[in-house]
Design a protein around this motif. Sequence first.
Motif, PDB file in Angstrom:
ATOM      1  N   GLY A 132       0.815  -1.208   0.000  1.00 34.70           N
ATOM      2  CA  GLY A 132       0.000   0.000   0.000  1.00 34.70           C
ATOM      3  C   GLY A 132       0.844   1.252   0.000  1.00 34.70           C
ATOM      4  O   GLY A 132       0.560   2.221  -0.716  1.00 34.70           O
ATOM      5  N   ILE A 133       1.920   1.273   0.790  1.00 27.63           N
ATOM      6  CA  ILE A 133       2.822   2.428   0.830  1.00 27.63           C
ATOM      7  C   ILE A 133       3.467   2.650  -0.534  1.00 27.63           C
ATOM      8  O   ILE A 133       3.663   3.795  -0.964  1.00 27.63           O
ATOM      9  CB  ILE A 133       3.893   2.211   1.922  1.00 27.63           C
ATOM     10  N   HIS A 134       3.779   1.546  -1.214  1.00 27.86           N
ATOM     11  CA  HIS A 134       4.417   1.645  -2.531  1.00 27.86           C
ATOM     12  C   HIS A 134       3.529   2.388  -3.524  1.00 27.86           C
ATOM     13  O   HIS A 134       4.030   3.034  -4.455  1.00 27.86           O
ATOM     14  CB  HIS A 134       4.737   0.252  -3.053  1.00 27.86           C
ATOM     15  N   ASP A 138       2.337  12.141  -0.682  1.00 30.97           N
ATOM     16  CA  ASP A 138       1.400  11.549   0.272  1.00 30.97           C
ATOM     17  C   ASP A 138       2.114  11.191   1.577  1.00 30.97           C
ATOM     18  O   ASP A 138       3.273  10.774   1.582  1.00 30.97           O
ATOM     19  CB  ASP A 138       0.752  10.299  -0.321  1.00 30.97           C
ATOM     20  N   GLU A 139       1.380  11.342   2.681  1.00 33.59           N
ATOM     21  CA  GLU A 139       1.901  10.983   3.995  1.00 33.59           C
ATOM     22  C   GLU A 139       1.194   9.748   4.516  1.00 33.59           C
ATOM     23  O   GLU A 139       0.027   9.501   4.182  1.00 33.59           O
ATOM     24  CB  GLU A 139       1.707  12.125   4.992  1.00 33.59           C
ATOM     25  N   ALA A 140       1.875   8.987   5.334  1.00 39.25           N
ATOM     26  CA  ALA A 140       1.288   7.790   5.927  1.00 39.25           C
ATOM     27  C   ALA A 140       1.888   7.563   7.300  1.00 39.25           C
ATOM     28  O   ALA A 140       3.031   7.949   7.582  1.00 39.25           O
ATOM     29  CB  ALA A 140       1.502   6.567   5.040  1.00 39.25           C
ATOM     30  N   GLY A 141       1.108   6.938   8.173  1.00 39.43           N
ATOM     31  CA  GLY A 141       1.567   6.543   9.492  1.00 39.43           C
ATOM     32  C   GLY A 141       1.065   5.145   9.795  1.00 39.43           C
ATOM     33  O   GLY A 141       0.182   4.620   9.103  1.00 39.43           O
ATOM     34  N   MET A 182      -3.435  -2.836  -1.579  1.00 36.49           N
ATOM     35  CA  MET A 182      -2.962  -1.947  -2.637  1.00 36.49           C
ATOM     36  C   MET A 182      -4.146  -1.293  -3.346  1.00 36.49           C
ATOM     37  O   MET A 182      -4.135  -0.084  -3.606  1.00 36.49           O
ATOM     38  CB  MET A 182      -2.122  -2.752  -3.632  1.00 36.49           C
ATOM     39  N   ASN A 183      -5.169  -2.062  -3.644  1.00 33.63           N
ATOM     40  CA  ASN A 183      -6.365  -1.506  -4.274  1.00 33.63           C
ATOM     41  C   ASN A 183      -7.086  -0.548  -3.343  1.00 33.63           C
ATOM     42  O   ASN A 183      -7.654   0.465  -3.773  1.00 33.63           O
ATOM     43  CB  ASN A 183      -7.307  -2.627  -4.703  1.00 33.63           C
ATOM     44  N   THR A 184      -7.071  -0.867  -2.045  1.00 34.17           N
ATOM     45  CA  THR A 184      -7.723   0.003  -1.064  1.00 34.17           C
ATOM     46  C   THR A 184      -7.052   1.368  -1.031  1.00 34.17           C
ATOM     47  O   THR A 184      -7.714   2.408  -0.960  1.00 34.17           O
ATOM     48  CB  THR A 184      -7.679  -0.642   0.327  1.00 34.17           C
ATOM     49  N   VAL A 185      -5.714   1.382  -1.098  1.00 33.75           N
ATOM     50  CA  VAL A 185      -4.987   2.650  -1.111  1.00 33.75           C
ATOM     51  C   VAL A 185      -5.360   3.459  -2.350  1.00 33.75           C
ATOM     52  O   VAL A 185      -5.539   4.677  -2.287  1.00 33.75           O
ATOM     53  CB  VAL A 185      -3.473   2.395  -1.045  1.00 33.75           C
TER      54      VAL A 185
END
Length: 930
Positions: A444-446, A452-455, A580-583
């Motif tokens: 998903g991060i990829h 974009d930011e993520a935690g 991945m699709n969810t992201v």
Amino acid sequence: MFDFQSPLFLGLLAALPFIVFVQRRTTVIASKWRKRAVFLLRCAALLCAVLALASLHRTYKEQRIAVAFLIDASDSIAPSQKEETVNQINAAIAKLKPTDLFGVISFAREASILRAMLPKREQSHLISLTAEPTGTGDATDILTSLKRALELLPDNYHRRIVLFSDGGHNAGRTSLEHHLPLFAASEVEIFTLPLQTIKDAIRIQELRLPNRVRKEQRFPVQAIVESDGSIPTVTATLYHNGVPMPEIEFPLQSGRNILTFPTQQVSEARPHTYQLRLNVGDTILENNRAYSVVQFADKPHALYVERDLQYAGTLKTLLEENGFVVNVISASEMPTDLTTFQHYDVTILSNISADTVSTAQLNALERYVRDLGHGLVVIGGDEAFGPGGYTGTALERALPVDMTPRERKDAVALVFVLDTSGSMANYVGTQRKIDLAIEAIRAGIHNLKPADEAGVIGFNVDSHVISQLTSDHDMLKKAVGRLKPTGGTTMMAEAINEAGDMLKAADAKRKHIVLLSDGKSDGERSEFMEIAKNIAAARIGITTIAIGDAAEALLNDIADVGGGRTVRVQNLQELPKILMNTVRETQDYIVQEQVQPEIAAHRPPILEGIDVLPPLYGYVATAEKTAAQVFIKSRHKDEPLLAGWHHGLGKSVAWTSDIKPAWSKTWMSWENFGKFWGQVINWTLPADDADADFELIVSPRNGSAEVVIDAQRPSHLGYTVHVAGPNGTSETVEMQQVTSKRYSGTFRTNVSGTYIVTAKQEGDARTRTETLARSYPAEYADFSVNEGLLKMLSERTGGVYEPTLSQITAPAGTPIEKRVSMFQMLLGVAVVLFVLEMILRRFSIASGYLTQLRAQLRGQQSERVAPETLTRLTQRKADMDTISERSVQATVETVVPRERTMADKAQSQSTEKAITRLLAVKRKARSVSE
């Protein structure tokens, strides 16, 4: 000539008079010749030291050459020639001066340095071809080897290249002739020596077949075979789609032979491959085989790639009603090579995710449109366009829309909330749940964009932040690896609330929480609903992913209140793909609401006869490109629903909604549904070339192909020719007008494979296409020596064709002034002279004292053996008392030389010793009397 770098040090020569003065005042006991030798050595040492300090340089002029020897080691060169070439190079090296430079490069498809560019005195002769060139010998790249030699040759030498080759340049995409001005301007001489090629008895030059045939059409098959006459007959086998036909024997004569095979006929609507094999064993076996492809031309053919095959029947039926031959396949069956794609006039992709196709397939699709001029239609769905992962791919380049919508280019802030309770330690197959979850989060991060930011937050008996919001995605992927299953009850509510607080503090306009859990947690349902409402009020979305034996009801409620959705994971192995699709979905690509389509104001021909459009219930948001035509757009957001454009020679269309009941249920019952899709597909088709007013002819040459266009009538308009080659290569051929009706151009055919040549006149959509098959490397196609190219290289650069050894090694160019510092030599000489002076001086002093000592010892012996002499001296004591010591010494200095002239050397030495003893006795007698 000589000069000084620091002439001020010459002032030190003023010390020479001082040395003369010291020499004259010295009282050292030594012979005159020793004194003079010491003086001269001392002066010479001083002079050398001063000249060294003044930096004396010797200048002279010389002609220096640097020679790069280039050896053609390709497969076309006879083995005996390679050995003879090495011998010639050895002989040339032997005649070079020690200061001349030389290097050796061996080349075929690539170049390899056998000897670096160094002076002759620093390297031994080349004894043998000690290294093969990098890569294979199935091609000859003379251009690259010449450029490599230019890099090695220094600027301060007269530069010379000696090329041993057959002149068969057949690698690279640029002809050697185009670079002749570069070599001519590089002040380098190119000497060329032709090498003889191998003797190959027979080879297939071309397998002639029509490019396109109709159903049941009869067509001839011919092969052009070149022979040296050593083989009188040959048997040949022709294969159709891999199936051999009966062998046929043909007589051969020296030169060009045309072998004619039985007339062929095809009825299946697909590409047909023909292969020819000559059953003979000669030097090169590769050129005894050839192949070609025949395209089937009848009705237009469509390749329909559908994700959900149960819905394929609708569009397939519509296309067949419009006269198409339709081939329906899944994404896994999609072709990977351009030759197979070429058979289809149009390709349709319906809701195909980028995860199900390869990069090679997407690149082939782009070339299929751009270089072959065929059509492409991409239909939307929840796994198409942006949600399908096509951002930055070749498919996006081919389409008239960008994957990212105009209003959705803001950065996203995303928090992954992961259940790390004890159940995550369980195994699924060979992997633990937690490892699959970590892999999924990383996937998903990829898919996040750079801004974009993520935690990441993990929870079990308590909630713990693994990483705060960050745009450093690489660091975030490493931090995810710290997630570990611990066990105990879960605090999911606390984790969701903490994720909400983290996102509320973020500046991003779009924020989302992705929850991975089985939903089994402490806390009341009302507590979760209250947290979800508060988060939704802050315009933060929540998507839940149910893992394992999950409490789906609670997860569904959280997602509904949070404005997201719940994804049920049936197979944990698919968790990375699901996340991945969810992201992608969080990036807000999909519009799921009733939308009224609106036809563009200019009333495009693609929608001729269609005035009113039914509503849609969803589409994928995109943004049209600058050169695109928007035929239909959404009324409320002005986003493209149907857009098209020209990409290279072809055309592509993007329909951002679907053709299924999900979004297009009213369209599927619309009376113009079939007409609409018929006109859309027909708009993308290449223009029928049956009435094109020019002929396209493509003929193979040595390592290249010639393209000839014969027009029916003169025109000031030019022609555009695209070549789609093997391995994804693509180029545009520069066409030159030869006559008022004929145009000509060439392109390189260095790689084996199929070259598809498409030509069109400027301002005309009609095209013609020809296919050229390179069955084997160009190195094996022609074994003649290209003397014309070798002579041209020499003439244009001031070199010599077939030079002698004397010409290769002859000094040339403007003499170069060379300055050699004499500092080290002079300093060394000064040190040596100083040491010699010191040795000679010390030896002279010691010699004087030793002489006196020997004299005293001999004097005692003389007193015993010569008493008569002592008596005579005593009698004359009174007379001698009046003589001073200095007078006696003067008498000695006058008597000794006179006696040496009157007696022999031995007698003179005896007299001198006697007088010395007398003086000693005198001093002793004086002291006693006093």
